[in-house]
Design a protein around this motif. Structure first.
Motif: not given
Length: 501
Positions: A57-63
């Motif tokens: 989820e964090t990776a998706g938000a950052v990307l």
């Protein structure tokens, strides 16, 4: 009256948060690696998610935030010390504190080193592609003018007749080596420093090979200290570009001189007129090509001086290193493209070239070779022909003074005959058939007789041209493969990012 304590406060206020902040910042100059930094950020975040260091989820938000930042462009970044910090700040502004997880297990040291290599690969590919175009232009000139005789020079003095093809292929050979140097340089650029962190690695269990794969690098630089601090690849690149610029400078100088002598007409696209003298046609673009060698040499010197004596690991001096490379590659690529266009569109004046090909008794060596082949020691033959050259010059001066038209070959033959009598005490016919001497004096015959490997004779030129075309095809295939590899890596990275966004 101000006391000492007040003066100290004034000094602190004067210098706090002032020009030093701006002096430290490279944000404006970093626009060149803006796209590279976004790619590096994406690859790093994907790897962190795959390794379970950050959640999906964090990776998706950052990307997702990185995609938005890309759309808005470099000019929309918040203020920062450099593009890396500014992008991270922009991500945190969109995502919140969790956005800071994108910097887990890395430093700006390995990040910037990776960004530089990522962008430099593109620049070196552009330089490689420009050399291929120039080589093709030179090969095309050679194919068209395999039998176009022209004067050849040493010390800018008429030396021996050659052909336009022989001249063009001499530069094709040189640029071919420039291509080879850049290809070798590319191999050493194409290694990933990412994951080296500040210089001593990281405690996180990262997958350096994965980020290298996602960014299209051929491998990783294993030693973390070397990975973060090494800039020898910059020096090697700038040196290779400087060598190419030196080749271009020689080519430009030749064509400028040829234009001056009426041997070649430059296209109007590569020339200009005088602001006051309408009859003039100036080879301005080639003069600028010639000057780029100085710019490139300055880049090498500036970069070498910046890197000289730096202690190992990261030093802020390195921030001043990359501009030397960017400026050099931009100037040399443009100069290479201009040189290719000027050569491809120039018109060679075959009648003028043929008339000048025998100037200055330029076929003398061929006559000496003929005499030596018929039994006369070469040094004696050299003496005969040297004396003949003097006599020929004297005859030319006398004819000019009297207004008579000199005979182009006949005068030289008469001079050789007289010199042979004087040096050898025997008629010239004792050592060479008069018809063979006359043939050796003819520029076209002289060129045709020099058909050893690499010579100017049409058959020898045909072999050189065939080799040039074959190597050009191989190099074009190699460059295309590198370009395709980067495009495929970029597409693969995008696909991985899309899985999170």
């Amino acid at each position: 009256m101000t006391d000492e304590g007040d003066e100290s406060v004034i000094r602190r206020d004067r210098f706090s948060g002032g020009p030093a902040r701006g002096f430290l910042s490279s944000l404006a100059a970093d626009e060149r690696i803006f796209a590279a930094d976004l790619a590096v950020d994406r690859a790093h975040v994907v790897m962190l998610a795959e390794c379970g260091i950050v959640d999906d989820e964090t990776a998706g938000a950052v990307l997702t935030a990185l995609d938005a930042i890309e759309v808005e462009g470099h000019e929309s970044l918040p203020a920062g010390e450099d593009v890396h910090e500014a992008i991270e700040t922009a991500v945190v502004e969109r995502v919140g504190p969790e956005g800071g997880r994108m910097h887990t297990a890395r430093s700006r040291n390995d990040e910037v080193a990776t960004c530089i290599r990522y962008r430099l690969r593109e620049d070196v590919l552009a330089a490689l592609e420009a050399t291929l175009v120039l080589r093709e232009s030179l090969a095309d000139v050679a194919a068209e003018h395999a039998e176009t005789v022209m004067p050849g020079y040493t010390h800018l003095q008429p030396a021996q007749p050659i052909t336009v093809a022989h001249w063009a292929l001499s530069y094709e050979s040189a640029v071919r080596r420039d291509t080879a140097r850049l290809l070798e340089t590319y191999d050493r650029i194409d290694e990933s420093p990412l994951g080296a962190a500040a210089f001593s690695g990281t405690t996180f269990d990262v997958d350096r090979e994965r980020t290298a794969e996602l960014l299209g690098f051929d491998g990783v630089i294993e030693n973390s200290m070397d990975a973060a601090s090494a800039r020898d690849f910059l020096l090697e690149t700038t040196g290779a570009l400087s060598t190419l610029a030196t080749t271009l400078s020689g080519l430009a100088e030749d064509v400028i001189l040829f234009a001056n002598r009426g041997f070649v007409d430059l296209s109007d696209d590569y020339a200009s007129t005088s602001s006051i003298m309408p009859q003039k046609k100036n080879p301005d673009t080639l003069e600028l090509v010639r000057a780029v060698a100085g710019d490139a040499a300055a880049g090498v010197q500036g970069l070498t001086t910046t890197l000289k004596g730096l202690p190992r690991a990261y030093n802020r001096d390195l921030q001043r290193a990359t501009p030397h490379v960017w400026e050099t590659v931009d100037a040399v690529v443009e100069a290479t493209e201009v040189a290719a266009g000027a050569v491809a569109t120039a018109e060679w004046n075959e009648d003028v070239l043929a008339a000048e090909a025998g100037a200055g008794f330029s076929t003398a060596t061929g006559v000496a070779d003929l005499l030596a082949a018929n039994g006369l020691p070469f040094r004696t033959a050299h003496e005969v022909v040297a004396l003949a050259a003097e006599k020929s010059a004297e005859r030319g001066s006398a004819n000019n003074a009297s207004g008579d038209e000199p005979r182009a070959n006949g005068a030289d033959y008469d001079a050789i005959e007289a010199a042979a009598e004087e040096v050898l005490g025997e008629p010239l016919e004792t050592y060479a058939d008069p018809a063979a001497v006359e043939a050796a004096l003819d520029p076209a015959e002289s060129v045709a007789s020099r058909d050893s490997t690499g010579g100017p004779a049409p058959d020898a030129v045909a072999d050189q041209l065939e080799a040039a075309r074959a190597t050009l095809a191989d190099d074009r295939e190699a460059v295309d493969a590198l370009r395709t590899s980067l495009e495929e890596a970029n597409a693969a990275l995008r696909e991985e990012v899309n899985a999170y966004v």
